[in-house]
Scaffold this motif. Sequence first.
Motif, PDB file in Angstrom:
ATOM      1  N   ILE A 131      60.425 -56.573  26.063  1.00  0.00           N
ATOM      2  CA  ILE A 131      60.924 -57.648  25.204  1.00  0.00           C
ATOM      3  C   ILE A 131      59.940 -58.812  25.128  1.00  0.00           C
ATOM      4  O   ILE A 131      59.571 -59.262  24.035  1.00  0.00           O
ATOM      5  N   ASN A 132      59.528 -59.291  26.284  1.00  0.00           N
ATOM      6  CA  ASN A 132      58.758 -60.542  26.325  1.00  0.00           C
ATOM      7  C   ASN A 132      57.271 -60.367  26.047  1.00  0.00           C
ATOM      8  O   ASN A 132      56.622 -61.273  25.518  1.00  0.00           O
ATOM      9  N   TYR A 138      65.714 -55.926  20.306  1.00  0.00           N
ATOM     10  CA  TYR A 138      66.889 -55.793  21.168  1.00  0.00           C
ATOM     11  C   TYR A 138      68.200 -55.701  20.376  1.00  0.00           C
ATOM     12  O   TYR A 138      69.283 -55.829  20.935  1.00  0.00           O
ATOM     13  N   GLN A 167      68.121 -63.839  24.656  1.00  0.00           N
ATOM     14  CA  GLN A 167      67.322 -63.643  23.449  1.00  0.00           C
ATOM     15  C   GLN A 167      67.983 -64.303  22.235  1.00  0.00           C
ATOM     16  O   GLN A 167      69.202 -64.449  22.167  1.00  0.00           O
TER      17      GLN A 167
END
Length: 241
Positions: A131-132, A138, A167
């Motif tokens: 994700i990061n 997501y 998020q």
Amino acid sequence: MDSNINDFPIQNAIKENNINLAKQLILENPKNLYIKDLDDRTPLHWAVSINNTELVKFIIDLKPEVNIDEYVDLSGWSPLHISSSLGNIEILNLFMNMSNPPDINSKTNLGITPLHLSISKNHLSYVRTLINEYGANYKIKDKKGYTPLIRASSIGSIPIVQELLAQKNISVNATDNDGWTSLHHALAEGHGDCAVYLVEKGGVDFNLTNNEDLKPIQVSVDEKVAKYFKDHVDYKIKEIE
């Protein structure tokens, strides 16, 4: 003439963990580097499967421009999907630093992404990296309608749920094909603590009903979990009987 298992000596060497032989065969027959076996798996698939980072690097260094998204097995799994299931961040980084990196949101035949897979196996660090570092989506649903949050809730992983809830614009009340929310799944799998977290920290609506008109608490795995949820949620839960 039909292929048989003896036609894939590189794959066989890797599966037998005979790495030196595998390297020798690859160097002697570089054209076979991405040949598929009877399961449509390449030597790279098997190198990832045995979790051998050094062999993975050896293979991709020989052809760093190859698009590994084009090499999927019979289930639609690329080497990236296998890496995500195993949670090997080193291999993930090797793939994403190729000259032609794979699609971080690529899907299997069942619509499952690398993020879905890493969540299902509770690989928190891998999830965070997807994700990061690499911007994994997501919000994607698989063919059952499961979002990453639904998968995280179904295994009761509060740390992964927390990561997802942090998020932007995440849909906390997204439903699967049966109308189940993440809260339905958490309670059905017996994860009362995760269910409470979803409501208190995530703002998940505990009154939403599924396609059978059942609220999350009504699909709790047992009365003990249902009671725990009732006792710990800081809201007035409507009478459902």
